[in-house]
Every structure is written in structure tokens, then in C-alpha cells.
Design a protein around this motif. Structure first.
Motif, PDB file in Angstrom:
ATOM      1  N   ILE A   4       0.887  -1.262   0.035  1.00  0.00           N
ATOM      2  CA  ILE A   4      -0.049   0.105   0.161  1.00  0.00           C
ATOM      3  C   ILE A   4       0.852   1.179  -0.067  1.00  0.00           C
ATOM      4  CG2 ILE A   4      -0.201  -0.085   2.477  1.00  0.00           C
ATOM      5  CD1 ILE A   4      -3.020   1.239   2.165  1.00  0.00           C
ATOM      6  N   GLN A   7      -0.690   8.396  -0.138  1.00  0.00           N
ATOM      7  CA  GLN A   7      -0.141   9.806  -0.277  1.00  0.00           C
ATOM      8  C   GLN A   7      -0.746  10.652   0.763  1.00  0.00           C
ATOM      9  OE1 GLN A   7       2.283  11.242  -2.744  1.00  0.00           O
ATOM     10  NE2 GLN A   7       1.905  12.783  -0.945  1.00  0.00           N
ATOM     11  N   LYS A  41       4.751  10.538   1.921  1.00  0.00           N
ATOM     12  CA  LYS A  41       4.097   9.080   1.502  1.00  0.00           C
ATOM     13  C   LYS A  41       4.485   8.103   2.409  1.00  0.00           C
ATOM     14  CE  LYS A  41       4.414   9.328  -3.467  1.00  0.00           C
ATOM     15  NZ  LYS A  41       4.777   8.695  -4.592  1.00  0.00           N
ATOM     16  N   LYS A  43       4.567   3.849   2.843  1.00  0.00           N
ATOM     17  CA  LYS A  43       4.313   2.807   2.313  1.00  0.00           C
ATOM     18  C   LYS A  43       4.599   1.496   3.191  1.00  0.00           C
ATOM     19  CE  LYS A  43       6.913   4.201  -1.827  1.00  0.00           C
ATOM     20  NZ  LYS A  43       8.288   4.179  -2.610  1.00  0.00           N
ATOM     21  N   SER A  69      -4.405   9.914  -1.266  1.00  0.00           N
ATOM     22  CA  SER A  69      -4.830   8.901  -1.962  1.00  0.00           C
ATOM     23  C   SER A  69      -4.394   7.772  -1.443  1.00  0.00           C
ATOM     24  CB  SER A  69      -4.319   8.902  -3.577  1.00  0.00           C
ATOM     25  OG  SER A  69      -2.749   9.239  -3.546  1.00  0.00           O
ATOM     26  N   LYS A  71      -3.307   3.689  -2.949  1.00  0.00           N
ATOM     27  CA  LYS A  71      -2.609   2.881  -3.946  1.00  0.00           C
ATOM     28  C   LYS A  71      -2.564   1.504  -3.520  1.00  0.00           C
ATOM     29  CE  LYS A  71      -1.029   6.337  -7.130  1.00  0.00           C
ATOM     30  NZ  LYS A  71       0.027   6.825  -8.008  1.00  0.00           N
ATOM     31  N   LYS A  73      -1.140  -2.494  -4.414  1.00  0.00           N
ATOM     32  CA  LYS A  73      -0.624  -3.344  -5.311  1.00  0.00           C
ATOM     33  C   LYS A  73      -0.821  -4.721  -4.906  1.00  0.00           C
ATOM     34  CE  LYS A  73       2.641   0.172  -6.556  1.00  0.00           C
ATOM     35  NZ  LYS A  73       4.018   0.436  -6.769  1.00  0.00           N
TER      36      LYS A  73
END
Length: 73
Positions: A4, A7, A41, A43, A69, A71, A73
Motif C-alpha cells: 500500500i 499519499q 508518503k 509505504k 490517495s 494505491k 498493489k
């Protein structure tokens, strides 16, 4: 394992980095948390069988940071 990237709006101090890392690292199923201060960010690797991406984003939001945001994966 999923990845993940959150942002954030901004990180204002280095203690913010530690606060976020600590909160996410103690969640079940979360590993390899990294907060990139200058890029604002977050992660992390997570097991979607143990925790959802929404829960991770909510954890950061509940600390007072605006998640711009998400994201996965």
C-alpha cells in the motif's frame, strides 16, 4: 502480501513520521512500514486476510493526517 502507498497532504515534523510508523507497525498483518517524510508518503506491506487497505488509511486519518490517495498493489 499486498503493498500500500498512502499519499498524505503533508508531514510537518519528524515526530509525525515516528507516530505514523508506530501506529501502522502495531496493526496485525502489517510489515515493512516506511514513511517518506519529504514526499509525504507512507509505504507498507500488509496481509489483506488480516487487515484492509481502508483500515490502514483510517488508522493514519485518525492520527490527524489527511490521506490524499491510496494505491494498493
Amino acid at each position: 502480501m499486498n503493498k500500500i502507498v498512502l499519499q498524505l497532504d503533508e508531514l510537518s515534523c519528524p515526530s509525525c513520521l515516528q507516530k505514523i510508523q508506530h501506529a501502522l507497525a502495531k496493526q496485525a498483518g502489517v510489515t515493512n512500514v516506511k514513511v517518506l517524510f519529504n514526499a509525504a508518503k507512507v509505504k507498507a506491506d500488509f496481509d489483506s486476510d488480516e487487515i484492509s487497505a481502508d483500515k490502514l488509511a483510517d488508522t493514519v486519518s485518525n492520527l490527524g493526517y489527511d490521506v490524499q490517495s491510496v494505491k494498493v498493489k
